[in-house]
Design a protein around this motif. Structure first.
Motif, PDB file in Angstrom:
ATOM      1  N   ARG A 168       0.825  -1.216   0.000  1.00 59.58           N
ATOM      2  CA  ARG A 168       0.000   0.000   0.000  1.00 59.58           C
ATOM      3  C   ARG A 168       0.853   1.257   0.000  1.00 59.58           C
ATOM      4  NH1 ARG A 168      -5.002  -1.378   4.122  1.00 59.58           N
ATOM      5  NH2 ARG A 168      -6.203  -2.591   2.624  1.00 59.58           N
ATOM      6  N   ARG A 186       4.318   0.823 -11.467  1.00 54.85           N
ATOM      7  CA  ARG A 186       3.409  -0.289 -11.734  1.00 54.85           C
ATOM      8  C   ARG A 186       3.549  -0.854 -13.133  1.00 54.85           C
ATOM      9  NH1 ARG A 186      -0.102  -2.221  -8.526  1.00 54.85           N
ATOM     10  NH2 ARG A 186       0.144  -1.465  -6.423  1.00 54.85           N
ATOM     11  N   THR A 238       1.863  -8.340  -7.901  1.00 59.43           N
ATOM     12  CA  THR A 238       0.717  -8.556  -8.794  1.00 59.43           C
ATOM     13  C   THR A 238       1.025  -8.147 -10.231  1.00 59.43           C
ATOM     14  OG1 THR A 238      -0.066  -6.495  -7.870  1.00 59.43           O
ATOM     15  CG2 THR A 238      -1.163  -8.486  -7.150  1.00 59.43           C
ATOM     16  N   ILE A 278       1.166 -14.310 -10.948  1.00 58.63           N
ATOM     17  CA  ILE A 278      -0.169 -13.911 -10.519  1.00 58.63           C
ATOM     18  C   ILE A 278      -1.009 -13.438 -11.704  1.00 58.63           C
ATOM     19  CG2 ILE A 278      -1.447 -12.209  -9.172  1.00 58.63           C
ATOM     20  CD1 ILE A 278       0.803 -12.482  -7.079  1.00 58.63           C
ATOM     21  N   ARG A 279      -0.437 -12.546 -12.502  1.00 60.16           N
ATOM     22  CA  ARG A 279      -1.229 -11.989 -13.603  1.00 60.16           C
ATOM     23  C   ARG A 279      -1.316 -12.926 -14.791  1.00 60.16           C
ATOM     24  NH1 ARG A 279      -2.934  -6.815 -13.360  1.00 60.16           N
ATOM     25  NH2 ARG A 279      -4.651  -7.650 -14.549  1.00 60.16           N
ATOM     26  N   ILE A 305      -6.937  -5.090   0.219  1.00 53.56           N
ATOM     27  CA  ILE A 305      -6.761  -4.507  -1.119  1.00 53.56           C
ATOM     28  C   ILE A 305      -5.612  -3.497  -1.047  1.00 53.56           C
ATOM     29  CG2 ILE A 305      -7.864  -3.166  -2.952  1.00 53.56           C
ATOM     30  CD1 ILE A 305      -9.149  -5.888  -2.505  1.00 53.56           C
ATOM     31  N   PHE A 338      -4.274  -2.007  -4.108  1.00 50.83           N
ATOM     32  CA  PHE A 338      -4.240  -1.120  -5.274  1.00 50.83           C
ATOM     33  C   PHE A 338      -5.519  -1.286  -6.075  1.00 50.83           C
ATOM     34  CE2 PHE A 338      -2.970  -0.172  -9.741  1.00 50.83           C
ATOM     35  CZ  PHE A 338      -2.583   1.142  -9.550  1.00 50.83           C
ATOM     36  N   GLU A 387     -13.766  -5.455 -19.134  1.00 54.06           N
ATOM     37  CA  GLU A 387     -12.980  -5.112 -17.965  1.00 54.06           C
ATOM     38  C   GLU A 387     -13.028  -3.610 -17.721  1.00 54.06           C
ATOM     39  OE1 GLU A 387      -8.992  -6.811 -17.801  1.00 54.06           O
ATOM     40  OE2 GLU A 387      -8.316  -4.977 -16.809  1.00 54.06           O
ATOM     41  N   VAL A 423      -9.329  -2.943 -12.035  1.00 54.41           N
ATOM     42  CA  VAL A 423      -8.622  -4.083 -11.461  1.00 54.41           C
ATOM     43  C   VAL A 423      -8.406  -3.801  -9.982  1.00 54.41           C
ATOM     44  CG1 VAL A 423      -6.540  -5.500 -11.526  1.00 54.41           C
ATOM     45  CG2 VAL A 423      -7.405  -4.510 -13.638  1.00 54.41           C
ATOM     46  N   GLU A 462      -6.310  -5.153  -6.670  1.00 53.32           N
ATOM     47  CA  GLU A 462      -5.201  -6.030  -6.331  1.00 53.32           C
ATOM     48  C   GLU A 462      -5.091  -6.186  -4.823  1.00 53.32           C
ATOM     49  OE1 GLU A 462      -2.351  -4.679 -10.069  1.00 53.32           O
ATOM     50  OE2 GLU A 462      -1.560  -4.674  -8.017  1.00 53.32           O
ATOM     51  N   SER A 463      -4.957  -7.439  -4.402  1.00 51.11           N
ATOM     52  CA  SER A 463      -4.560  -7.694  -3.023  1.00 51.11           C
ATOM     53  C   SER A 463      -3.071  -8.034  -3.089  1.00 51.11           C
ATOM     54  CB  SER A 463      -5.372  -8.844  -2.439  1.00 51.11           C
ATOM     55  OG  SER A 463      -5.109 -10.019  -3.170  1.00 51.11           O
ATOM     56  N   ALA A 481      -3.138 -11.381  -5.236  1.00 49.95           N
ATOM     57  CA  ALA A 481      -4.046 -11.652  -6.334  1.00 49.95           C
ATOM     58  C   ALA A 481      -4.481 -10.358  -6.996  1.00 49.95           C
ATOM     59  CB  ALA A 481      -5.277 -12.400  -5.837  1.00 49.95           C
ATOM     60  N   ALA A 482      -4.826 -10.471  -8.269  1.00 52.63           N
ATOM     61  CA  ALA A 482      -5.375  -9.342  -8.992  1.00 52.63           C
ATOM     62  C   ALA A 482      -6.687  -9.810  -9.591  1.00 52.63           C
ATOM     63  CB  ALA A 482      -4.417  -8.900 -10.081  1.00 52.63           C
ATOM     64  N   GLU A 506     -10.168  -8.710 -11.947  1.00 50.75           N
ATOM     65  CA  GLU A 506     -10.789  -7.733 -12.836  1.00 50.75           C
ATOM     66  C   GLU A 506     -12.188  -7.404 -12.327  1.00 50.75           C
ATOM     67  OE1 GLU A 506      -9.211 -10.529 -14.223  1.00 50.75           O
ATOM     68  OE2 GLU A 506      -7.448  -9.354 -14.753  1.00 50.75           O
ATOM     69  N   PRO A 548      -6.570   2.558  -0.904  1.00 50.79           N
ATOM     70  CA  PRO A 548      -7.272   1.395  -1.460  1.00 50.79           C
ATOM     71  C   PRO A 548      -7.983   0.585  -0.372  1.00 50.79           C
ATOM     72  CG  PRO A 548      -4.890   1.052  -1.471  1.00 50.79           C
ATOM     73  CD  PRO A 548      -5.117   2.482  -1.126  1.00 50.79           C
TER      74      PRO A 548
END
Lengths: 515, 451, 121
Positions: A498, B285, B310, B315-316, C34, C36, C51, C54, C56-57, C60-61, C63, C83
């Motif tokens: 974050r 990013r 991510t 992951i993606r 979360i 982002f 989509e 998105v 993101e945690s 995981a991401a 959509e 976020p």
């Protein structure tokens, strides 16, 4: 303000003096910027004056603010840091799909011979005949072990090799007027790099479902094939640790449809010297020298990912490659009007070639086959010893080099797969691969490799069994609190993501924190 | 076999626990036609001393850089690596650790990467750096793709001073892209790129010192690019130059890619090397590769983790920024140790020494009849024009034990304009005697060739 | 004002011809913290199911798809710096974007609160 051992203030966020952190032999270590300063240096270099510079007015006018350390300070800093790492030399590293095997030190010694380490990629080829011969010998071993037609040594890592292999497939199809093939089939259990690579090259990824027994169904592949399909990317042995029993039929179906078979060779360690992928009908496969052939992982690279190619793809190999010429070995660095030029500067990971060939010569053909069989034996031994306590999602086949469990044994215990893995740390083991492959809920993938003795495997199984029993007995706190004996407890990854802090800033440079 | 711990009786005992008759039973899923259906014909296992003999014989057939005068550069440089560096990187805990996915037991690697990222950010003058990429050439291709994602524009212009291998790698990554403009080689340091920038341009790629050794005006390039909403990608193949030259970040660079081999890493015939990548904070990013970030543990102690993962392939999957999986961890460690041994004082002195020796080399080359120096500016590398084709001359000198640099024709074989050019580098290891010998041999070779 | 749901655990709160879109409390709990949120550009036209954003945690991401066809008219800029609002208050402060609904009859095809509740039992 807390102070470090040098008596200088440490940065914001440090609380190195709390009781839980650090221990007698594994002390906390400040950042090098908190130890050194811009005047310290551990390198003696003559000071020269340049009376007539040719820097064209581009001299740096600002300071870098780059801290230095004297040699004893540096030695201590990096030795102390190193002690906070787990390593294959200090304990078992049962990471599924990563093949953490012993790294022989002869490899390191050979890679450091000046005849290998102190030669330049662009010095005249007449002065590096031994290097080219080494590349030839390595190629011979790789081609023999895989029964394929050509090999491109240059890719820098497995994913890079995968990219190159798929580029070769694309080039071959473009050359054959098959550019309309835009779909790549990828089984759901595949490594993340497979769909990433296919998408990178502009392909549409079409998933192929697995059968309930964890293998790919040839009928599902046939149903997914069409004139638009360029290739299938299949890992074999697959990421569930199973050999695909219908792989020959799958290859046949793929070829009948005019597509290519890319095999992810990440798990080659299970079959080297025992099964030749070329006999299964593959067209391209990368080989991770850092997995199968013992070049060290080094905390995350460098790797090396040579790609073997079938007869059909051989003409699309990239430069450079070695061939025999009139005056000895030649290095082909250019081919005019070549479909695929080069994927890296120079000639690839020579340092890794030396280590891999040293490993191959040490084992010999017989030793490599024995190593593969021992890797498979070890995985099956773990599976046999633990299957009554842990749940095995795909029991139909013997496993290959890795044993896959799921988390159903943890149901209603309040312990997650992650908690279980962290508790392993307190018992002195690196956790297994978790949550991969994605097709299994709470997957735990254990790859012991051939390097572990029966004694270590037994201790590992004892610890795993004891942990599972304890989890089922309701002692969740042991798991949710773990690890407590590592240099750090669980880290706050949410905070890291974050509010990313990706480099050190001088405390004075930091904006005032809002309380 | 010395690397395999099981005895025959242990193997039998384990098979008993498994309930398998023999090891072949464990391979029952393998089609019969493919299981051990061949004789490999490979040699059998060997004792350590015989393997060593074999490898030493191969090594002995190579002319090592330290065997005589050496002026080869062109993207890989021979510098002195302190003994401490090689000792430390061979420690078990560095050498044989995996990617730090379990941060609680990988703080050594993670803190090192955090320090490495800080060092790279400082020397490039950028906000953030990643935990390294494979090498400079693939890093350049990744930077180009990153710029396209960031700007959502397509045109990429590669300067004629970009290393030809780097250009070829970008071409391979952007295969068939009609919006890729590769300018012709510019051995005289021609300023060629600014007029190519238009509204569709995602980025221009400028190398400095460039392949021919010229120092390029980054400020002008940045201003021109930014005026059209394009990004400036700066490529540096000789990272030691940053000890003396203005950091690209201070001149307006948006993405900086370096080959980091010069610090801490041997020549190794081309690899493994070390790709450095740094950029502006707001572009993180879209940056490929691993990133290490600071955080705290459950007890509030400072610690480090891999973060923003991510973006990555595991992951993606098909939506990842790149398919990259590994970085160049051990090479990054070598870089970081060497850089911390240097510190600002040492890094600056090292760069000064390199430039000092290069000035001596340039002056000496100027005294050789028929040799023309093409550079008005350089750091530690320069291009000369001979009155005769360069490749045979370089070969002739090699036979005399002098490795005289790289004939440009080796990288640009289809370009007759560069046939007589040699790119030469000097480093802190270059001696006055080396330079004298080079000049003598070069003189003799040109004369011989002319006859 | 009605609130509808998609099987992908998004809600859309309809106010006139505009819908406010975010993820359900159930979804945020499944995703974990979360870290982002990538928001769409204002003015972007989207078809139902395309989509839009998105989330993101750490690990995981996911959509976020447009629940209906329409045009993005506003995004929640607060999420850029915070976020975590998606976790703490997904249905109010944690909203993601507002979409001008092209065809309000599409709303009827979505799940109502009871229908969605059945999904998450």
């Amino acid at each position: 303000m807390s102070m470090n051992t040098q008596g200088r203030p440490t940065g914001t966020g440090t609380s190195g003096s709390t009781a839980a952190s650090g221990s007698a032999l594994i002390p906390d270590e400040p950042l090098l910027f908190e130890i050194g300063d811009t005047e310290h240096s551990g390198v003696d270099l003559p000071e020269v004056t340049i009376d007539d510079s040719f820097l064209g007015g581009f001299e740096r006018k600002t300071k870098l603010d780059l801290a230095g350390l004297t040699e004893p300070e540096a030695m201590r800093h990096y030795v102390r840091l190193s002690r906070m790492n787990h390593s294959i030399d200090s304990g078992m590293y049962p990471l599924g799909s990563c093949t953490m095997k012993h790294n022989p030190r002869l490899n390191e010694k050979m890679a450091r011979l000046p005849g290998f380490s102190d030669i330049h990629p662009l010095q005249p080829v007449s002065t590096v005949q031994g290097a080219l011969e080494l590349m030839n010998q390595l190629s011979h071993w790789l081609l023999t072990l895989t029964n394929t037609a050509a090999v491109a040594l240059s890719p820098k890592a497995g994913a890079h090799g995968e990219l190159l292999g798929m580029m070769a497939i694309k080039a071959a199809q473009d050359a054959a007027g098959q550019a309309h093939r835009t779909v790549v089939l990828v089984p759901e259990s595949a490594h993340g790099t497979n769909p990433a690579t296919a998408a990178f090259l502009g392909y549409t990824v079409k998933p192929v479902p697995a059968k309930a027994d964890g293998t790919v169904d040839v009928e599902a592949v046939k149903a997914a094939l069409s004139p638009e399909v360029a290739a299938i990317m299949l890992t074999n042995p697959n990421t569930c640790g199973l050999f695909e029993p219908q792989v020959i039929e799958i290859a046949q179906a793929v070829h009948d449809a005019g597509a290519f078979f890319y095999c992810d060779g990440a798990n080659f360690n299970a079959i080297m010297g025992v099964v030749r992928p070329g006999d299964l009908g593959i067209d391209a496969m990368h080989i991770n020298l850092h997995k199968t052939f013992s070049t060290p992982h080094g905390g995350g690279g460098p790797g090396a990912g040579p790609v073997v190619l079938s007869q059909a793809l051989a003409p699309f190999a990239p430069v450079p490659f070695v061939r025999k010429g009139e005056k000895g070995l030649e290095l082909v660095e250019h081919v005019e009007e070549h479909a695929l030029c080069r994927v890296t500067a120079f000639h690839g990971q020579m340092g890794m070639y030396v280590r891999a060939l040293t490993y191959m010569l040490s084992h010999g053909g017989d030793g490599l086959a024995q190593a593969a069989q021992d890797a498979v034996l070890n995985a099956n031994y773990i599976k046999a010893r633990l299957q009554h306590i842990f749940s095995v999602p795909f029991p139909n086949y013997p496993t290959m080099h890795e044993a896959l469990f799921d988390d159903s044994f943890l149901k209603d215990t309040g312990v997650t797969t992650l908690d279980f893995a962290k508790a392993m740390i307190d018992e002195g083991f690196h956790p297994m691969t978790m949550y991969f492959p994605l097709v299994v809920h709470g997957a735990m993938l254990v790859e012991p490799t051939e390097s572990e003795s029966k004694q270590t495997l037994d201790r590992f199984c004892d610890v795993m069994a004891e942990l599972a029993t304890d989890a089922k007995a309701g002692n969740a706190a042991r798991f949710t609190a773990a690890p407590v004996k590592a240099p750090r407890r669980r880290l706050d990854e949410t905070r890291a993501a974050r509010q990313p802090v990706l480099k050190w800033e001088k405390p004075a440079d930091l904006p005032q924190a809002a309380e | 076999m010395r690397y395999l711990p099981h005895s025959a009786s242990e193997r039998a005992e384990m098979l008993g626990v498994i309930g398998a008759a023999d090891v072949d039973a464990l391979f029952s899923a393998v089609p019969k036609s493919a299981l051990k259906s061949f004789d490999l014909g490979l040699p059998a296992h060997q004792p350590e001393f015989l393997v060593e003999t074999h490898m030493r014989a191969l090594a002995a057939k190579n002319h090592a850089a330290g065997d005589g005068p050496f002026f080869v550069g062109a993207g890989a440089y021979r510098h002195h690596v302190p003994a401490t560096v090689d000792h430390l990187i061979q420690r078990s805990e560095w050498l044989t650790a995996y990617t730090p996915y379990q941060p609680e037991i990988s703080q050594g690697t993670l803190q090192m990467l955090f320090e490495f990222q800080t060092q790279v950010a400082k020397i490039t003058g950028m906000d953030v750096a990643n935990a390294s990429l494979y090498d400079g050439s693939t890093g350049t291709a990744e930077a180009v793709l990153m710029a396209k994602r960031l700007t959502k524009k397509n045109k990429i212009v590669l300067s004629g001073g970009l290393h030809p291998h780097y250009r070829d790698v970008v071409k391979a990554y952007l295969k068939d892209d009609p919006d890729l403009v590769c300018l012709s080689p510019s051995p005289e340091g021609q300023g060629d790129i600014l007029s190519q920038i238009d509204g569709n341009t995602a980025a221009i790629v400028v190398q400095t010192p460039d392949f021919y050794g010229h120092l390029r005006d980054l400020k002008a390039a940045a201003d021109a690019a930014h005026a059209h909403g394009a990004l400036l990608i700066v490529v540096i193949t000789e990272v030691v130059s940053l000890g003396l030259l203005e950091a690209p970040g201070a001149l307006g660079a948006d993405i900086v890619v370096c080959e980091g081999q010069s610090i801490g890493n041997a020549l190794n015939f081309g690899g493994p090397y070390l790709g450095l990548m740094a950029t502006r904070k707001e572009f993180i990013r879209q940056m490929p590769g691993r990133l290490c970030g600071e955080t705290v543990d459950a007890d509030g102690n400072r610690g480090f983790v891999l973060t923003l993962s991510t973006r990555e392939q595991h992951i993606r999957r098909e939506k990842a920024t790149s398919n990259i999986c590994t970085n160049s961890g051990l090479c990054a460690l070598a870089f970081s140790i060497h850089m911390s041994l240097l510190g600002e004082a040492g890094f600056t002195r090292l760069a000064r020494l390199n430039h000092h020796n290069a000035v001596k080399l340039a002056r000496m080359l100027g005294t050789v009849p028929g040799v023309e120096l093409l550079n008005k500016s350089f750091f530690n590398e320069m291009t000369i024009r001979l009155p005769v084709p360069a490749a045979p001359v370089v070969e002739m000198l090699a036979q005399a034990g002098v490795l005289a640099g790289v004939p440009v024709s080796r990288l640009e074989p289809y370009n007759p304009n560069v046939e007589n050019l040699i790119v030469l580098a000097a480093t802190e290891l270059t001696t006055h005697a080396d330079i004298e010998m080079l000049a003598e041999c070069l003189h003799a070779a040109i004369e011989e060739d002319a006859q | 004002m009605t609130t509808k749901f998609t099987p992908d655990h998004e809600y859309i709160r309809v106010e006139g011809s505009t819908g406010i879109v975010g993820i359900t409390p159930y979804a945020q709990e499944q995703l974990g913290d979360i870290v982002f949120v990538e928001l769409p550009a204002v003015g972007k036209a989207l078809k139902k199911g395309e989509e839009a954003a998105v989330v993101e945690s750490v690990k995981a991401a996911s959509e976020i798809y447009a629940p209906v066809t329409g045009t993005i008219v506003e995004v929640n800029g607060m999420l850029t710096n915070e976020p975590g609002l998606v976790n703490t208050d997904p249905e109010n402060a944690g909203w993601m974007f507002k979409i001008e609904i092209a065809d309000t009859s599409e709303i009827d095809t979505l799940l109502d609160a009871d229908g969605y509740a059945e999904l998450t039992l």
